[in-house]
Design a protein around this motif. Structure first.
Motif, PDB file in Angstrom:
ATOM      1  N   LYS A  55       0.707  -1.233   0.043  1.00 62.50           N
ATOM      2  CA  LYS A  55      -0.190   0.110  -0.132  1.00 62.50           C
ATOM      3  C   LYS A  55       1.014   1.377  -0.079  1.00 62.50           C
ATOM      4  CE  LYS A  55      -4.050  -1.302   2.484  1.00 62.50           C
ATOM      5  NZ  LYS A  55      -4.646  -1.313   3.673  1.00 62.50           N
ATOM      6  N   LYS A  59       1.254   4.257  -2.685  1.00 57.82           N
ATOM      7  CA  LYS A  59       0.801   5.672  -2.608  1.00 57.82           C
ATOM      8  C   LYS A  59       2.255   6.491  -2.848  1.00 57.82           C
ATOM      9  CE  LYS A  59      -1.768   4.918   1.535  1.00 57.82           C
ATOM     10  NZ  LYS A  59      -2.337   5.378   2.728  1.00 57.82           N
ATOM     11  N   SER A 123      -1.588  -2.647  27.022  1.00 60.36           N
ATOM     12  CA  SER A 123      -2.464  -1.555  27.123  1.00 60.36           C
ATOM     13  C   SER A 123      -2.602  -0.900  28.115  1.00 60.36           C
ATOM     14  CB  SER A 123      -3.506  -1.898  26.517  1.00 60.36           C
ATOM     15  OG  SER A 123      -3.570  -2.928  25.335  1.00 60.36           O
ATOM     16  N   HIS A 144       4.067   1.803  24.341  1.00 58.46           N
ATOM     17  CA  HIS A 144       2.894   1.471  23.840  1.00 58.46           C
ATOM     18  C   HIS A 144       2.415   2.179  22.846  1.00 58.46           C
ATOM     19  CE1 HIS A 144      -2.022   1.787  24.904  1.00 58.46           C
ATOM     20  NE2 HIS A 144      -1.401   0.603  24.124  1.00 58.46           N
ATOM     21  N   PHE A 146      -0.144   2.213  19.156  1.00 60.51           N
ATOM     22  CA  PHE A 146      -1.733   2.547  19.002  1.00 60.51           C
ATOM     23  C   PHE A 146      -1.986   1.809  17.546  1.00 60.51           C
ATOM     24  CE2 PHE A 146      -3.253   4.271  22.499  1.00 60.51           C
ATOM     25  CZ  PHE A 146      -1.978   4.756  23.293  1.00 60.51           C
ATOM     26  N   PRO A 148      -3.881   1.263  14.120  1.00 56.38           N
ATOM     27  CA  PRO A 148      -2.777   0.503  13.574  1.00 56.38           C
ATOM     28  C   PRO A 148      -1.434   1.121  13.758  1.00 56.38           C
ATOM     29  CG  PRO A 148      -3.890   1.542  11.579  1.00 56.38           C
ATOM     30  CD  PRO A 148      -4.533   1.990  13.235  1.00 56.38           C
ATOM     31  N   MET A 152      -0.916   5.195  13.400  1.00 52.26           N
ATOM     32  CA  MET A 152      -0.988   6.000  14.564  1.00 52.26           C
ATOM     33  C   MET A 152       0.028   6.625  15.069  1.00 52.26           C
ATOM     34  SD  MET A 152      -4.263   5.693  14.102  1.00 52.26           S
ATOM     35  CE  MET A 152      -5.066   6.850  15.413  1.00 52.26           C
ATOM     36  N   PRO A 229     -12.907   9.436  13.386  1.00 46.40           N
ATOM     37  CA  PRO A 229     -12.478   8.841  12.214  1.00 46.40           C
ATOM     38  C   PRO A 229     -12.895   7.431  12.035  1.00 46.40           C
ATOM     39  CG  PRO A 229     -10.680   9.069  13.576  1.00 46.40           C
ATOM     40  CD  PRO A 229     -11.756   9.776  14.298  1.00 46.40           C
ATOM     41  N   MET A 230     -13.515   7.026  13.250  1.00 41.53           N
ATOM     42  CA  MET A 230     -14.318   5.811  13.397  1.00 41.53           C
ATOM     43  C   MET A 230     -15.272   5.971  14.483  1.00 41.53           C
ATOM     44  SD  MET A 230     -11.786   2.528  13.450  1.00 41.53           S
ATOM     45  CE  MET A 230     -11.009   1.905  11.982  1.00 41.53           C
ATOM     46  N   LEU A 235     -14.750   0.788  16.504  1.00 36.62           N
ATOM     47  CA  LEU A 235     -13.579   0.926  17.042  1.00 36.62           C
ATOM     48  C   LEU A 235     -12.878  -0.147  18.106  1.00 36.62           C
ATOM     49  CD1 LEU A 235     -10.449   2.583  16.958  1.00 36.62           C
ATOM     50  CD2 LEU A 235     -11.185   3.820  18.926  1.00 36.62           C
ATOM     51  N   ILE A 239     -10.193  -2.656  17.172  1.00 33.43           N
ATOM     52  CA  ILE A 239      -9.071  -3.326  17.982  1.00 33.43           C
ATOM     53  C   ILE A 239      -9.280  -4.695  18.492  1.00 33.43           C
ATOM     54  CG2 ILE A 239      -8.311  -0.817  18.583  1.00 33.43           C
ATOM     55  CD1 ILE A 239      -9.532  -1.395  21.469  1.00 33.43           C
ATOM     56  N   VAL A 243      -9.689  -7.432  23.426  1.00 32.98           N
ATOM     57  CA  VAL A 243      -8.579  -6.485  23.908  1.00 32.98           C
ATOM     58  C   VAL A 243      -9.498  -5.662  24.715  1.00 32.98           C
ATOM     59  CG1 VAL A 243      -7.081  -4.426  23.255  1.00 32.98           C
ATOM     60  CG2 VAL A 243      -7.205  -6.613  21.835  1.00 32.98           C
ATOM     61  N   ARG A 289     -14.269  -3.576   6.003  1.00 34.25           N
ATOM     62  CA  ARG A 289     -14.860  -2.638   7.145  1.00 34.25           C
ATOM     63  C   ARG A 289     -16.570  -2.325   7.048  1.00 34.25           C
ATOM     64  NH1 ARG A 289     -11.737   3.364   7.977  1.00 34.25           N
ATOM     65  NH2 ARG A 289     -13.610   3.920   9.516  1.00 34.25           N
ATOM     66  N   GLY A 336      -3.124   9.746  19.510  1.00 34.05           N
ATOM     67  CA  GLY A 336      -3.505   8.265  19.725  1.00 34.05           C
ATOM     68  C   GLY A 336      -4.862   7.949  18.908  1.00 34.05           C
TER      69      GLY A 336
HETATM   70  N1  3HC Z   1      -0.791   0.241   6.199  1.00 38.66           N
HETATM   71  C1  3HC Z   1      -0.815   1.109   5.127  1.00 38.66           C
HETATM   72  N2  3HC Z   1      -1.697   1.815   4.895  1.00 38.66           N
HETATM   73  C2  3HC Z   1      -2.874   1.617   5.422  1.00 38.66           C
HETATM   74  C3  3HC Z   1      -3.235   0.867   6.522  1.00 38.66           C
HETATM   75  C4  3HC Z   1      -1.960  -0.085   6.810  1.00 38.66           C
HETATM   76  N3  3HC Z   1      -2.038  -0.978   7.716  1.00 38.66           N
HETATM   77  N4  3HC Z   1      -4.343   0.928   6.791  1.00 38.66           N
HETATM   78  C5  3HC Z   1      -4.942   1.786   6.279  1.00 38.66           C
HETATM   79  N5  3HC Z   1      -4.167   2.208   5.306  1.00 38.66           N
HETATM   80  C6  3HC Z   1      -4.182   3.439   4.396  1.00 38.66           C
HETATM   81  C7  3HC Z   1      -5.576   3.257   3.548  1.00 38.66           C
HETATM   82  O1  3HC Z   1      -4.991   2.483   2.076  1.00 38.66           O
HETATM   83  C8  3HC Z   1      -5.984   4.599   3.180  1.00 38.66           C
HETATM   84  O2  3HC Z   1      -5.041   5.175   2.183  1.00 38.66           O
HETATM   85  P1  3HC Z   1      -5.730   6.135   1.098  1.00 38.66           P
HETATM   86  O3  3HC Z   1      -6.188   7.279   2.044  1.00 38.66           O
HETATM   87  O4  3HC Z   1      -4.583   6.542   0.127  1.00 38.66           O
HETATM   88  O5  3HC Z   1      -6.703   5.203   0.366  1.00 38.66           O
HETATM   89  C9  3HC Z   1      -5.772   5.420   4.459  1.00 38.66           C
HETATM   90  O6  3HC Z   1      -4.860   4.513   5.207  1.00 38.66           O
HETATM   91  C10 3HC Z   1      -6.884   5.699   5.194  1.00 38.66           C
HETATM   92  O7  3HC Z   1      -7.485   4.301   5.396  1.00 38.66           O
HETATM   93  P2  3HC Z   1      -9.097   4.101   5.180  1.00 38.66           P
HETATM   94  O8  3HC Z   1      -9.369   4.649   4.091  1.00 38.66           O
HETATM   95  O9  3HC Z   1      -9.236   2.352   5.175  1.00 38.66           O
HETATM   96  O10 3HC Z   1      -9.964   4.483   6.246  1.00 38.66           O
HETATM   97  P3  3HC Z   1      -9.652   5.755   7.297  1.00 38.66           P
HETATM   98  O11 3HC Z   1      -9.766   6.989   6.677  1.00 38.66           O
HETATM   99  O12 3HC Z   1     -10.869   5.722   8.261  1.00 38.66           O
HETATM  100  O13 3HC Z   1      -8.387   5.607   8.165  1.00 38.66           O
HETATM  101  C11 3HC Z   1      -7.571   4.931  10.164  1.00 38.66           C
HETATM  102  C12 3HC Z   1      -8.067   4.255   8.845  1.00 38.66           C
HETATM  103  C13 3HC Z   1      -6.287   5.532  10.085  1.00 38.66           C
HETATM  104  C14 3HC Z   1      -7.331   3.430  11.152  1.00 38.66           C
HETATM  105  C15 3HC Z   1      -8.716   5.666  10.809  1.00 38.66           C
HETATM  106  O14 3HC Z   1     -10.056   5.348  10.804  1.00 38.66           O
HETATM  107  C16 3HC Z   1      -8.460   5.923  12.451  1.00 38.66           C
HETATM  108  O15 3HC Z   1      -7.597   6.758  12.669  1.00 38.66           O
HETATM  109  N6  3HC Z   1      -9.279   5.375  13.055  1.00 38.66           N
HETATM  110  C17 3HC Z   1      -8.993   5.444  14.710  1.00 38.66           C
HETATM  111  C18 3HC Z   1      -8.084   4.509  15.127  1.00 38.66           C
HETATM  112  C19 3HC Z   1      -7.689   4.712  16.667  1.00 38.66           C
HETATM  113  O16 3HC Z   1      -8.231   5.362  17.326  1.00 38.66           O
HETATM  114  N7  3HC Z   1      -6.758   3.886  17.017  1.00 38.66           N
HETATM  115  C20 3HC Z   1      -6.397   3.807  18.465  1.00 38.66           C
HETATM  116  C21 3HC Z   1      -7.197   2.912  19.042  1.00 38.66           C
HETATM  117  S1  3HC Z   1      -6.728   2.447  20.679  1.00 38.66           S
HETATM  118  C22 3HC Z   1      -5.460   1.458  21.011  1.00 38.66           C
HETATM  119  O17 3HC Z   1      -4.630   1.147  19.779  1.00 38.66           O
HETATM  120  C23 3HC Z   1      -4.561   1.369  22.353  1.00 38.66           C
HETATM  121  C24 3HC Z   1      -4.488  -0.202  22.487  1.00 38.66           C
HETATM  122  O18 3HC Z   1      -4.023  -0.312  23.795  1.00 38.66           O
HETATM  123  C25 3HC Z   1      -6.111  -0.702  22.612  1.00 38.66           C
END
Ligand code: 3HC
Length: 383
Positions: A55, A59, A123, A144, A146, A148, A152, A229-230, A235, A239, A243, A289, A336
């Motif tokens: 990916k 890009k 976590s 720690h 976040f 993905p 993040m 964003p989600m 969300l 996750i 978890v 999704r 985060g």
């Molecule tokens: N690798 C590379 N690129 C990736 C990817 C990955 N693993 N996952 C998604 N992408 C890219 C997509 O291809 C897309 O690219 P594009 O804009 O060129 O098409 C871009 O990232 C955006 O992805 P999506 O269109 O699929 O979806 P979103 O715009 O919603 O973005 C997200 C995805 C960044 C995950 C966003 O939804 C987000 O920020 N979500 C909130 C996540 C969050 O809150 N995380 C924290 C959780 S808490 C935690 O982790 C703590 C733990 O202890 C529990």
């Protein structure tokens, strides 16, 4: 050891977090050893790294040559001793079970070079307790990431009771080298910043579903329309409900019984419906999704209730000396969760008195002590 001396990073676990952390380390130019307990977990982690790097090539963030070089820098292992024998820095990302973490740290302590830093991606769990399984707690730290990890920005750098300042600084510098935004947590406390601040919101999400106040789609659509964003339920699925469950259990044991997981969450986990990773959770992920129908947004739900609970919990971290400043908390929450503003920035716009009133009302309505406004929130004077 200085950050420039780190050449090889070992990651324990190739799951959601482990494979992502390994990828982040590869992107930063490190040699990486990724270890898991069975070949099928390694294969899955490896294919997810390849998909994600593809990916990034698509890009034009990296070139095909960069990708090949990174994959050549990656070795995989089942044997824990082999995986860390020449590592300078080890990051553990195994399931959230304290006994398992301790076993892994004991093995790392025995097999990794003397100078190696041993970090946990836990976590919520106590870094001090994890470190007690080793003979070098000064070199044990929380790091720690976040989900993905590749996207993040936040990395919480957590000081256990015996973690040395040199270990904290090195881990902070490594996070910077990985192109992340590190934030220091000065006192080992359940959930550190991000997971602690979102914990009361999770209690409310559990209660709303349990009591039929709203459906997940109604709340998720409302929150997405407000700029998230989600959606919060989406969300949780993303996750992993396992978890979320482990986090809530940990808080229930260490903070308050208010955090005991909702019965529907336990039922989902018992049924193996864990969200994205199993294809079904709160939503159906079998075709990717879930589409959240924004027209279903619950218009009379005010997202300020989430802000109020988050600001309130954030004031507890300041009162307890877990974090140095409100700015650090805002920085952590923005990076985060991928949101535009942190809780204290929002609080200034909304007004502390209004937020305190919301918390008071929620505490009365649901009978949850954790929701009660703190002295700091009521006084509206944030240090
Ligand atoms: N690798 C590379 N690129 C990736 C990817 C990955 N693993 N996952 C998604 N992408 C890219 C997509 O291809 C897309 O690219 P594009 O804009 O060129 O098409 C871009 O990232 C955006 O992805 P999506 O269109 O699929 O979806 P979103 O715009 O919603 O973005 C997200 C995805 C960044 C995950 C966003 O939804 C987000 O920020 N979500 C909130 C996540 C969050 O809150 N995380 C924290 C959780 S808490 C935690 O982790 C703590 C733990 O202890 C529990």
């Amino acid at each position: 050891m200085k950050v420039a001396d780190i050449k090889k990073i070992a990651v324990m676990g190739a799951g959601d977090m482990g494979h992502g952390i390994a990828e982040v380390a590869l992107l930063a130019g490190y040699k990486v050893a990724m270890r898991d307990i069975e070949q099928r977990f390694i294969d899955k982690g490896l294919s997810r790294i390849k998909e994600s790097l593809d990916k990034l090539v698509e890009k034009q963030k990296i070139t095909e040559e960069n990708k090949k070089a990174m994959l050549a820098n990656l070795q995989t292992f089942i044997d824990i001793g082999e995986s860390v024998k020449d590592a300078d820095f080890v990051i553990e990302a195994v399931p959230e079970i304290m006994d398992l973490k301790k076993q892994v740290f004991q093995a790392l302590d025995a097999a990794a070079p003397k100078h190696a830093i041993l970090a946990s991606n836990t976590s919520t769990m106590s870094i001090t307790e994890i470190a007690s399984a080793t003979k070098k707690p000064k070199q044990v730290v929380g790091m720690h990431f976040f989900n993905p990890p590749v996207l993040m920005k936040l990395v919480e750098v957590i000081k256990g009771k015996k973690t040395s300042e040199a270990t904290m600084q090195l881990t902070y510098d490594l996070a910077l080298r990985m192109n992340k935004v590190p934030v220091r947590i000065e006192k080992d406390s359940p959930g550190f910043i991000y997971n602690r601040i979102t914990a009361p919101t999770n209690i409310l999400l559990g209660l709303m579903l349990e009591r039929g106040v709203a459906t997940p789609v109604e709340i998720d659509a409302r929150m997405k329309r407000a700029g998230a964003p989600m959606g919060p339920y989406e969300l949780m699925d993303y996750i992993g409900l396992d978890v979320s469950y482990h986090i809530a259990r940990n808080f229930s044991e260490r903070l308050s019984r208010d955090h005991e997981p909702a019965s529907w969450l336990k039922a989902k986990v018992d049924a193996g419906e864990l969200g994205k990773k199993t294809g079904r959770g709160i939503y159906d992920w079998s075709k990717g999704r879930p589409e959240i129908d924004l027209s279903k947004a619950k218009e009379d739900f005010d997202p300020t209730v989430f802000t109020a609970l988050q600001v309130n919990e954030a004031t507890k971290l300041l009162e307890e000396g877990v974090v140095k400043s409100a700015n650090d908390i805002d920085k952590a929450m923005i990076n985060g969760g991928g949101v535009a503003a942190g809780p204290f920035q929002l609080a200034k716009e909304i007004g502390y008195d209004k937020l305190a009133k919301i918390c008071d009302d929620l505490a009365q309505k649901f009978g949850i002590k954790t929701f009660e406004p703190t002295r700091t929130l009521k006084r509206g004077r944030v240090p």
